[in-house]
Design a protein around this motif. Structure first.
Motif, PDB file in Angstrom:
ATOM      1  N   HIS A  85      -6.629   0.125  12.907  1.00  0.00           N
ATOM      2  CA  HIS A  85      -5.833   1.288  12.513  1.00  0.00           C
ATOM      3  C   HIS A  85      -5.078   1.899  13.695  1.00  0.00           C
ATOM      4  O   HIS A  85      -4.639   3.048  13.625  1.00  0.00           O
ATOM      5  CB  HIS A  85      -6.727   2.367  11.883  1.00  0.00           C
ATOM      6  N   THR A 153      -3.716   6.153   9.167  1.00  0.00           N
ATOM      7  CA  THR A 153      -4.672   6.294   8.067  1.00  0.00           C
ATOM      8  C   THR A 153      -4.726   4.975   7.294  1.00  0.00           C
ATOM      9  O   THR A 153      -3.895   4.082   7.493  1.00  0.00           O
ATOM     10  CB  THR A 153      -4.233   7.398   7.111  1.00  0.00           C
ATOM     11  N   ASP A 154      -5.690   4.849   6.401  1.00  0.00           N
ATOM     12  CA  ASP A 154      -5.776   3.643   5.571  1.00  0.00           C
ATOM     13  C   ASP A 154      -4.470   3.424   4.812  1.00  0.00           C
ATOM     14  O   ASP A 154      -3.967   2.296   4.739  1.00  0.00           O
ATOM     15  CB  ASP A 154      -6.926   3.767   4.566  1.00  0.00           C
ATOM     16  N   GLU A 155      -3.940   4.493   4.222  1.00  0.00           N
ATOM     17  CA  GLU A 155      -2.729   4.367   3.406  1.00  0.00           C
ATOM     18  C   GLU A 155      -1.537   3.922   4.245  1.00  0.00           C
ATOM     19  O   GLU A 155      -0.765   3.042   3.830  1.00  0.00           O
ATOM     20  CB  GLU A 155      -2.418   5.699   2.716  1.00  0.00           C
ATOM     21  N   ARG A 157      -1.606   2.409   7.169  1.00  0.00           N
ATOM     22  CA  ARG A 157      -1.862   1.043   7.649  1.00  0.00           C
ATOM     23  C   ARG A 157      -1.442   0.033   6.599  1.00  0.00           C
ATOM     24  O   ARG A 157      -0.755  -0.956   6.896  1.00  0.00           O
ATOM     25  CB  ARG A 157      -3.340   0.884   7.989  1.00  0.00           C
ATOM     26  N   ASP A 158      -1.857   0.279   5.360  1.00  0.00           N
ATOM     27  CA  ASP A 158      -1.507  -0.644   4.285  1.00  0.00           C
ATOM     28  C   ASP A 158       0.005  -0.667   4.067  1.00  0.00           C
ATOM     29  O   ASP A 158       0.583  -1.730   3.820  1.00  0.00           O
ATOM     30  CB  ASP A 158      -2.223  -0.259   2.994  1.00  0.00           C
TER      31      ASP A 158
END
Length: 198
Positions: A85, A153-155, A157-158
């Motif tokens: 991340h 953040t996860d979002e 990153r995706d």
């Protein structure tokens, strides 16, 4: 960090013989990780390969042989390793007129805090990585080289890992406002960085 003292040679003669070939191998790697933002800001996104090369070069040019000295260099550079991340970059402020460098750096004060990644319209501010001997609570002076990390953040990153989502590197400073899209080989290299474990 995967890089250890055992990975770095202190046999300077042997390294000197392989150095030209290694430099040729690193040129395309570094080129695809290099992002110019306007006329004077250049960011080089780091990974384990680029950092191993930099540590080896430092050990060679400084003629270091003691394990403790090599370990110190590894510690200094390991803070620039990307992760699942986190993207990291060495940022250069390229000022070519020596007589006005101090004046220009004064004009650009705080530029190291003005970098951001913009991913699909969301902006992630860069965080300066202080030197080992710097107090992180004391504001740093603007000099010609800084180290910066971008924590996703996860979002985000995706989103960044989807090449169809626009992304760019931004400098948003009162005296310098520029941006560059992250595409092609550079985007693919950084997506690979985010595939790493935390």
């Amino acid at each position: 960090m995967a890089l250890t003292v055992a990975d770095i040679t202190t046999d300077h003669q042997t390294y000197a013989e392989s150095r030209p070939q290694l430099r040729r191998q690193m040129l395309p790697v570094r080129a695809e990780r290099r992002v110019r933002v306007g006329d004077i800001v250049l960011a080089e996104f780091e990974n384990e390969q680029t950092l191993r090369y930099q540590v080896q070069e430092m050990v060679y040019t400084e003629r270091l042989t003691a394990s403790a000295d090599v370990a110190h260099e590894i510690e200094a550079y390991s803070r620039l390793l990307p992760g699942s991340h986190v993207l990291t970059a060495t940022v250069f402020i390229e000022l070519n007129v020596l007589e006005t460098v101090r004046e220009e750096l004064s004009r650009l004060a705080g530029l190291q805090h003005s970098l951001a990644l913009e991913i699909g319209g969301s902006r992630i501010a860069g965080e300066e990585i202080p030197g080992l001997d710097e107090d992180p609570d004391v504001p740093s002076e603007t000099v010609s080289v800084h180290m910066v990390r971008f924590v996703l953040t996860d979002e985000l990153r995706d989103a960044f890992r989807d090449p169809d989502v626009p992304a760019e590197l931004v400098v948003d400073h009162a005296e310098y406002s520029e941006s560059t899209p992250l595409t092609g080989a550079t985007r693919r290299a950084l997506i690979a960085d985010l595939a790493l474990r935390p």
